[in-house]
Write an enzyme that holds these catalytic residues in place. Structure first.
Site, PDB file in Angstrom:
ATOM      1  N   HIS A 104     -37.817 -53.305 -30.149  1.00  0.00           N
ATOM      2  CA  HIS A 104     -37.845 -52.349 -29.030  1.00  0.00           C
ATOM      3  C   HIS A 104     -39.205 -52.291 -28.342  1.00  0.00           C
ATOM      4  O   HIS A 104     -39.685 -51.227 -27.960  1.00  0.00           O
ATOM      5  CB  HIS A 104     -37.413 -50.966 -29.496  1.00  0.00           C
ATOM      6  CG  HIS A 104     -36.005 -50.886 -29.977  1.00  0.00           C
ATOM      7  ND1 HIS A 104     -35.002 -51.681 -29.473  1.00  0.00           N
ATOM      8  CD2 HIS A 104     -35.417 -50.107 -30.940  1.00  0.00           C
ATOM      9  CE1 HIS A 104     -33.858 -51.391 -30.079  1.00  0.00           C
ATOM     10  NE2 HIS A 104     -34.088 -50.456 -30.969  1.00  0.00           N
ATOM     11  N   HIS A 148     -30.949 -45.718 -25.964  1.00  0.00           N
ATOM     12  CA  HIS A 148     -30.731 -45.670 -27.413  1.00  0.00           C
ATOM     13  C   HIS A 148     -30.126 -44.327 -27.854  1.00  0.00           C
ATOM     14  O   HIS A 148     -30.500 -43.792 -28.893  1.00  0.00           O
ATOM     15  CB  HIS A 148     -32.045 -45.916 -28.150  1.00  0.00           C
ATOM     16  CG  HIS A 148     -31.890 -46.575 -29.480  1.00  0.00           C
ATOM     17  ND1 HIS A 148     -31.130 -46.040 -30.493  1.00  0.00           N
ATOM     18  CD2 HIS A 148     -32.396 -47.733 -29.964  1.00  0.00           C
ATOM     19  CE1 HIS A 148     -31.192 -46.825 -31.558  1.00  0.00           C
ATOM     20  NE2 HIS A 148     -31.941 -47.875 -31.256  1.00  0.00           N
ATOM     21  N   GLU A 179     -25.668 -49.824 -27.482  1.00  0.00           N
ATOM     22  CA  GLU A 179     -26.824 -50.204 -26.675  1.00  0.00           C
ATOM     23  C   GLU A 179     -26.497 -51.456 -25.853  1.00  0.00           C
ATOM     24  O   GLU A 179     -26.489 -52.567 -26.379  1.00  0.00           O
ATOM     25  CB  GLU A 179     -28.026 -50.473 -27.576  1.00  0.00           C
ATOM     26  CG  GLU A 179     -28.385 -49.321 -28.505  1.00  0.00           C
ATOM     27  CD  GLU A 179     -29.234 -49.783 -29.664  1.00  0.00           C
ATOM     28  OE1 GLU A 179     -30.349 -50.307 -29.410  1.00  0.00           O
ATOM     29  OE2 GLU A 179     -28.806 -49.652 -30.822  1.00  0.00           O
TER      30      GLU A 179
END
Length: 372
Positions: free
Chosen positions: A129, A200, A337
């Site tokens: 991420h 998220h 996601e």
């Protein structure tokens, strides 16, 4: 990704009391300060049906989605915290905008325009991420706001995460009168770089405070998925069929029905944490998933123009304290996601998240809520 509770403010409880009292005035609330001492705010969006979402400029985060259930009881169906510092003190990424790159990059490096680009590693020698300075840690600028939409802006410099180029990025949340939460992204950089944005949010259609979400039913409209090599969760590069495996969600089933199956992929990741292949190219809008909670009657249809969607079953949420002082636990929420395939920039013959300098990249994902 384990995360543990810290302290709780009264912002969420005060807001809920205000709603119960019939005050539907849209306003901006203080949302505390983050670890760097920067002030954060919380913004309320409301549609004509008086459905409400709350978003924060800290991480361009979706903090709450307030939906009436089949009995008219308002349920908040996303997990989160009461203030900005709580988000900084955890690694669950609740509701956050993720970028420049969502998911994992093998060995935290990639080739861009013939040059090796190395970025910080923050999980098992890989980049997850976008590392320790991801978009989830940024206080975004509010560019535009209406009663039912808000656009956040951020200038991501080369130095921020280590990706090439200075990136201008926008995230727009819109709450439609059909109770759909639309999340639109726009990016443009002055060098060729990675653009793979996602949200998220952890959903629990029984309510964020209702415990395990594993009895809720899920359908993912994908024939195949990306297996991972080992517990570091980097894909093998294979596109494998879901048929005949616990990974098959083509027909709606409880999320937890097969999660403990004797299946190597689930053992590697402690449960579902895999990308499902929606198409072989990005840009075509389609329904990617449907979810439903029998207890509340709340259902969700999720659509995207992305080529993949990562199902994460909240395997490492851990025991902690969430909004309103409520207890969260392992698998009390699930994520859908939308994204490029994980580590796509290091694979051939898959859609690429690398965008040329000056090109405008856009993408959109929609979560529509309704009661059966």
């Amino acid at each position: 990704m384990k995360c543990f509770g810290q302290r709780v403010s009264m912002g969420y409880l005060s807001y809920m009391k205000e709603r119960e009292g019939g005050n539907k005035k849209l306003e901006t609330l203080a949302f505390g300060v983050n670890q760097r001492g920067e002030k954060a705010s919380l913004y309320t969006l409301e549609n004509k049906k008086h459905t409400v979402i709350k978003v924060s400029d800290h991480g361009a985060t979706l903090v709450s989605v307030l939906i009436p259930d089949k009995d008219g009881v308002v349920r908040d169906v996303v997990l989160g915290y009461d203030e900005a510092l709580e988000y900084d003190n955890h690694t669950c990424y609740f509701g956050a905008t993720i970028g420049r790159n969502g998911n994992r990059i093998d060995k935290a490096q990639m080739m861009i325009d013939g040059e090796l680009c190395k970025i910080p590693a923050n999980e098992n020698e890989n980049n997850l991420h976008s590392g320790p300075n991801g978009f989830d840690r940024v206080v975004w600028e509010v560019k535009e706001r209406t009663d039912n939409s808000i656009t956040f802006f951020h200038l991501s410099t080369e130095e921020e995460q280590g990706f090439p180029g200075n990136l201008k990025v926008e995230v727009t949340y819109t709450l439609t009168d059909e109770d759909a939460v639309e999340i639109s992204y726009r990016g443009e950089a002055d060098k060729t770089t990675v653009m793979n944005f996602t949200n998220h949010s952890y959903f629990n259609l029984g309510g964020h405070d209702s415990g395990s979400a594993m009895n809720q039913k899920l359908q993912i409209l994908a024939e195949s998925y990306n297996p991972v090599r080992d517990s570091k969760s980097i894909p093998t590069g294979e596109i494998a069929p879901v048929a005949g495996t616990p990974m098959d969600f083509r027909n709606m089933k409880p999320i937890g029905q097969d999660i403990e199956a004797d299946f190597e992929q689930l053992k590697f990741t402690g449960g579902y944490d895999h990308n499902y292949v929606l198409s072989d190219k990005a840009g075509e809008m389609k329904v990617m998933a449907n979810a439903y909670c029998e207890e509340t009657g709340i259902a969700m249809e999720a659509s995207t123009d992305c080529c993949g969607v990562q199902l994460y079953a909240g395997n490492f949420i851990g025991d902690q304290t969430g909004k309103g002082g409520k207890a969260y636990c392992k698998r009390c929420g699930f994520c859908l996601e939308s994204q490029f395939y994980p580590n796509a920039m290091n694979q051939e013959n898959v859609p690429s998240p690398i965008v040329k300098a000056g090109d405008v990249f856009t993408t959109k994902t929609v979560y529509r809520f309704y009661v059966k």
